[in-house]
Design a protein around this motif. Structure first.
Motif, PDB file in Angstrom:
ATOM      1  N   GLY A 149      41.292  26.158  40.208  1.00 26.98           N
ATOM      2  CA  GLY A 149      41.036  27.551  39.833  1.00 26.98           C
ATOM      3  C   GLY A 149      41.931  28.526  40.576  1.00 26.98           C
ATOM      4  O   GLY A 149      42.487  29.461  39.990  1.00 26.98           O
ATOM      5  N   ILE A 150      42.098  28.310  41.870  1.00 26.06           N
ATOM      6  CA  ILE A 150      42.940  29.216  42.663  1.00 26.06           C
ATOM      7  C   ILE A 150      44.402  29.086  42.252  1.00 26.06           C
ATOM      8  O   ILE A 150      45.141  30.080  42.232  1.00 26.06           O
ATOM      9  CB  ILE A 150      42.750  28.920  44.163  1.00 26.06           C
ATOM     10  N   ALA A 151      44.830  27.860  41.921  1.00 22.26           N
ATOM     11  CA  ALA A 151      46.203  27.683  41.459  1.00 22.26           C
ATOM     12  C   ALA A 151      46.447  28.457  40.157  1.00 22.26           C
ATOM     13  O   ALA A 151      47.511  29.076  39.974  1.00 22.26           O
ATOM     14  CB  ALA A 151      46.489  26.198  41.255  1.00 22.26           C
ATOM     15  N   GLU A 152      45.451  28.437  39.270  1.00 21.97           N
ATOM     16  CA  GLU A 152      45.579  29.188  38.016  1.00 21.97           C
ATOM     17  C   GLU A 152      45.628  30.693  38.289  1.00 21.97           C
ATOM     18  O   GLU A 152      46.424  31.426  37.678  1.00 21.97           O
ATOM     19  CB  GLU A 152      44.399  28.853  37.100  1.00 21.97           C
ATOM     20  N   LEU A 153      44.800  31.164  39.223  1.00 23.31           N
ATOM     21  CA  LEU A 153      44.838  32.582  39.589  1.00 23.31           C
ATOM     22  C   LEU A 153      46.174  32.956  40.221  1.00 23.31           C
ATOM     23  O   LEU A 153      46.693  34.061  40.005  1.00 23.31           O
ATOM     24  CB  LEU A 153      43.703  32.887  40.574  1.00 23.31           C
ATOM     25  N   ALA A 154      46.736  32.046  41.016  1.00 28.91           N
ATOM     26  CA  ALA A 154      48.034  32.316  41.633  1.00 28.91           C
ATOM     27  C   ALA A 154      49.120  32.486  40.574  1.00 28.91           C
ATOM     28  O   ALA A 154      50.003  33.352  40.695  1.00 28.91           O
ATOM     29  CB  ALA A 154      48.394  31.185  42.596  1.00 28.91           C
ATOM     30  N   ASN A 155      49.045  31.686  39.516  1.00 28.81           N
ATOM     31  CA  ASN A 155      50.012  31.836  38.415  1.00 28.81           C
ATOM     32  C   ASN A 155      49.851  33.193  37.733  1.00 28.81           C
ATOM     33  O   ASN A 155      50.845  33.852  37.390  1.00 28.81           O
ATOM     34  CB  ASN A 155      49.827  30.709  37.400  1.00 28.81           C
ATOM     35  N   LYS A 156      48.604  33.597  37.527  1.00 30.26           N
ATOM     36  CA  LYS A 156      48.366  34.913  36.916  1.00 30.26           C
ATOM     37  C   LYS A 156      48.895  36.030  37.812  1.00 30.26           C
ATOM     38  O   LYS A 156      49.430  37.028  37.332  1.00 30.26           O
ATOM     39  CB  LYS A 156      46.873  35.108  36.648  1.00 30.26           C
ATOM     40  N   ARG A 158      51.404  35.810  39.926  1.00 31.56           N
ATOM     41  CA  ARG A 158      52.870  35.814  39.834  1.00 31.56           C
ATOM     42  C   ARG A 158      53.348  36.434  38.531  1.00 31.56           C
ATOM     43  O   ARG A 158      54.410  37.070  38.484  1.00 31.56           O
ATOM     44  CB  ARG A 158      53.399  34.384  39.975  1.00 31.56           C
ATOM     45  N   ARG A 159      52.583  36.241  37.471  1.00 28.05           N
ATOM     46  CA  ARG A 159      52.974  36.821  36.176  1.00 28.05           C
ATOM     47  C   ARG A 159      52.583  38.292  36.065  1.00 28.05           C
ATOM     48  O   ARG A 159      52.870  38.933  35.062  1.00 28.05           O
ATOM     49  CB  ARG A 159      52.329  36.026  35.037  1.00 28.05           C
ATOM     50  N   GLY A 160      51.880  38.813  37.080  1.00 25.45           N
ATOM     51  CA  GLY A 160      51.487  40.213  37.069  1.00 25.45           C
ATOM     52  C   GLY A 160      50.272  40.507  36.224  1.00 25.45           C
ATOM     53  O   GLY A 160      49.987  41.670  35.917  1.00 25.45           O
ATOM     54  N   GLU A 161      49.504  39.465  35.845  1.00 22.49           N
ATOM     55  CA  GLU A 161      48.332  39.677  34.997  1.00 22.49           C
ATOM     56  C   GLU A 161      47.135  40.170  35.797  1.00 22.49           C
ATOM     57  O   GLU A 161      46.198  40.741  35.226  1.00 22.49           O
ATOM     58  CB  GLU A 161      47.985  38.372  34.276  1.00 22.49           C
ATOM     59  N   ILE A 162      47.123  39.928  37.104  1.00 21.12           N
ATOM     60  CA  ILE A 162      46.038  40.412  37.956  1.00 21.12           C
ATOM     61  C   ILE A 162      46.654  40.998  39.222  1.00 21.12           C
ATOM     62  O   ILE A 162      47.792  40.691  39.584  1.00 21.12           O
ATOM     63  CB  ILE A 162      45.041  39.289  38.337  1.00 21.12           C
ATOM     64  N   THR A 163      45.878  41.820  39.913  1.00 26.95           N
ATOM     65  CA  THR A 163      46.344  42.425  41.156  1.00 26.95           C
ATOM     66  C   THR A 163      46.007  41.509  42.331  1.00 26.95           C
ATOM     67  O   THR A 163      45.256  40.526  42.185  1.00 26.95           O
ATOM     68  CB  THR A 163      45.689  43.793  41.377  1.00 26.95           C
ATOM     69  N   GLU A 164      46.537  41.840  43.497  1.00 25.17           N
ATOM     70  CA  GLU A 164      46.243  41.055  44.687  1.00 25.17           C
ATOM     71  C   GLU A 164      44.758  41.109  45.024  1.00 25.17           C
ATOM     72  O   GLU A 164      44.162  40.111  45.432  1.00 25.17           O
ATOM     73  CB  GLU A 164      47.078  41.563  45.867  1.00 25.17           C
ATOM     74  N   LEU A 165      44.158  42.295  44.862  1.00 24.23           N
ATOM     75  CA  LEU A 165      42.731  42.419  45.141  1.00 24.23           C
ATOM     76  C   LEU A 165      41.912  41.548  44.195  1.00 24.23           C
ATOM     77  O   LEU A 165      40.961  40.872  44.615  1.00 24.23           O
ATOM     78  CB  LEU A 165      42.302  43.885  45.012  1.00 24.23           C
ATOM     79  N   GLU A 166      42.264  41.543  42.916  1.00 27.39           N
ATOM     80  CA  GLU A 166      41.561  40.696  41.941  1.00 27.39           C
ATOM     81  C   GLU A 166      41.758  39.223  42.274  1.00 27.39           C
ATOM     82  O   GLU A 166      40.831  38.403  42.119  1.00 27.39           O
ATOM     83  CB  GLU A 166      42.064  40.997  40.525  1.00 27.39           C
ATOM     84  N   PHE A 167      42.943  38.867  42.729  1.00 30.26           N
ATOM     85  CA  PHE A 167      43.202  37.476  43.109  1.00 30.26           C
ATOM     86  C   PHE A 167      42.273  37.046  44.247  1.00 30.26           C
ATOM     87  O   PHE A 167      41.655  35.975  44.198  1.00 30.26           O
ATOM     88  CB  PHE A 167      44.660  37.320  43.537  1.00 30.26           C
ATOM     89  N   VAL A 168      42.164  37.881  45.268  1.00 30.41           N
ATOM     90  CA  VAL A 168      41.308  37.557  46.412  1.00 30.41           C
ATOM     91  C   VAL A 168      39.838  37.484  45.997  1.00 30.41           C
ATOM     92  O   VAL A 168      39.113  36.542  46.349  1.00 30.41           O
ATOM     93  CB  VAL A 168      41.504  38.591  47.541  1.00 30.41           C
ATOM     94  N   GLU A 169      39.388  38.491  45.237  1.00 34.11           N
ATOM     95  CA  GLU A 169      37.982  38.523  44.827  1.00 34.11           C
ATOM     96  C   GLU A 169      37.634  37.323  43.946  1.00 34.11           C
ATOM     97  O   GLU A 169      36.592  36.684  44.127  1.00 34.11           O
ATOM     98  CB  GLU A 169      37.700  39.827  44.086  1.00 34.11           C
TER      99      GLU A 169
END
Length: 486
Positions: A332-339, A341-352
């Motif tokens: 799941g975290i790897a998938e979020l990391a890809n998002k 990198r693609r700019g689909e989510i912000t850093e805050l959204e990634f952490v949350e």
């Protein structure tokens, strides 16, 4: 991914983890069972040796049975029984020897076979002379299935001499007395030429001739105990090696996990298509490509999951439930990391979202672990525990989310009202301060005016502004004259 799909996949993941844990537990249980059995085997084997020593001490040494020249024969018989049985018992087999002890034609019985033991060194015939005498007394002994047992070193010499031709014996055997001589060969050859017995009717004892003597049997039995302990340790080492994880089992675990996860993804993809309003017969090529793509991706993930869980549970102190949750969170975290990198989510959204994934994985691990502990049925306990835990978590999380949203909204309303109130009060204070400063600067300007009359009036006003008592302010000629002249 909707809640239902996540729920099914969570159960499938924990089921795979529980199954892998069951495989590991089987190996561990088999090892523990082998070690417990080996404890019993060693105890039985050492007991046989101890009983043999006690029997030799009591029935032979203390009673001087056989006298000085015949005692070693009885020692050899009892020692053979003890050692022969112990060497079977160390492998978990039943004892095979029984001591007859009736001075008859049979000394020992081994698995239904009669054995007459001869430990005789006199005459230089390697116990063959004693066998010949026994055959004269019991001519049908060998025909009836009986066997002769002689010291191991005697048997080795007889076997070697019997295999030589006269020419070989004449060339190879020493005539100096160092080792078997040609005369020894002739005695052995003459014995077998009689035709009453062949080499197959003889067998070596566990002991050499010297090991059955009165002054040697204790060290012989001690050496046998040490040998049994060494054999026992080797068997334990073998059991441990067989219990270790193997590359073949890891590959099987990875393939099975891949097949289960891929199959689950295939079914869920088909169900999703049907829920979208398509019947199975209406699926086109693109639909099947979509389904195959999801199934293939899950197949790969399942392989990684199976291999990872197998490695974590076997090479680190990690339970299967936790290992599965770690892998799930990692995906799941790897998938979020890809998002990210693609700019689909912000850093805050990634952490949350990463925190939320980790929390859900932890809940799944704990629920499965508790379920497996309460319901010790492989796979079933983990699935039930995960099901109950996930439902409880979702229910509580939803309830808490609604309450938290209401609290946050009320807090924001209160903060907005407070901000408006404080802003108004702040503005009024600023205006009042500006007015006061303006008056102050006006009075200050008058107090320091070059015009003496204006300065006098300004000073008096400044004193009043600074709350000086009126009686002390010099605002008239009378007060000035009184202050300076009186």
């Amino acid at each position: 991914m909707n809640d239902f799909t996540k729920f099914i996949k969570s159960n499938q993941e924990q089921a795979v983890a529980s199954w892998l844990n069951y495989l590991n537990q089987i190996r561990i249980d088999r090892l523990l069972s082998s070690l417990r059995q080996q404890d019993e085997n060693l105890l039985s084997a050492l007991t046989s040796i101890d009983e043999a020593v006690r029997k030799i001490d009591f029935e032979v040494i203390n009673s001087n049975r056989g006298g000085q020249h015949g005692m070693h024969g009885f020692i050899a018989e009892i020692a053979e029984v003890g050692i022969g049985n112990a060497r079977k018992q160390i492998f978990g087999l039943e004892p095979v020897y029984r001591w007859v002890n009736d001075n008859g034609p049979v000394d020992l019985i081994r698995g239904g076979v009669d054995i007459q033991q001869k430990f005789v060194a006199s005459g230089g015939r390697f116990s063959l002379g004693a066998i010949a005498e026994h055959l004269q007394k019991y001519p049908d002994y060998v025909k009836n299935g009986g066997r002769y047992q002689i010291p191991r070193d005697h048997f080795e010499v007889i076997e070697r001499l019997h295999s030589m031709s006269p020419e070989e014996a004449g060339k190879l055997l020493s005539r100096s007395g160092d080792g078997p001589s040609f005369r020894d060969w002739r005695r052995v050859d003459a014995f077998f030429q009689q035709g009453s017995i062949d080499l197959e009717s003889l067998e070596p004892s566990a002991l050499e001739y010297r090991q059955a003597q009165r002054d040697a049997y204790e060290s012989t039995m001690t050496a046998e105990e040490n040998s049994l302990r060494s054999t026992d340790q080797s068997l334990r080492d073998n059991a441990y090696q067989e219990s270790l994880p193997t590359l073949q089992e890891a590959a099987s675990a990875a393939f099975t996990a891949a097949a289960v996860e891929g199959g689950t993804a295939f079914v869920l993809a088909v169900v999703a298509k049907k829920r979208a309003g398509k019947q199975l017969r209406e699926f086109n090529q693109q639909d099947w490509l979509d389904i195959a793509g999801e199934a293939g991706l899950s197949f790969g993930k399942g392989g990684v999951r199976g291999a990872s869980i197998y490695a974590l549970t076997n090479f680190t102190a990690t339970s299967a439930a936790v290992a599965s949750s770690i892998v799930t969170a990692s995906f799941g975290i790897a998938e979020l990391a890809n998002k990210l990198r693609r700019g689909e989510i912000t850093e805050l959204e990634f952490v949350e979202n990463s925190e939320l994934l980790s929390l859900e994985a932890a809940v799944s691990a704990l629920s499965s672990y508790v379920g497996q502990a309460l319901i010790p049925v492989p796979v079933l306990g983990a699935v039930i525990g995960n099901t109950i835990g996930t439902i409880m978590y979702k229910t509580v999380a939803t309830s808490l989310s609604k309450r938290e949203a209401e609290l946050i909204e009320r807090y924001l309303d209160e903060q907005r009202a407070l901000d408006e109130q404080l802003a108004a009060e702040h503005l009024a204070l600023i205006e009042k301060l500006d007015e006061g400063m303006s008056n102050y600067f006006g009075v200050l300007e008058q107090a320091f005016s070059p015009d003496m009359q204006i300065a006098l009036l300004g000073s008096a006003e400044l004193a009043r502004q600074l709350a000086v008592p009126g009686s002390e302010i010099l605002d008239s000629e009378e007060k000035i004259h009184a202050y300076f002249l009186d």
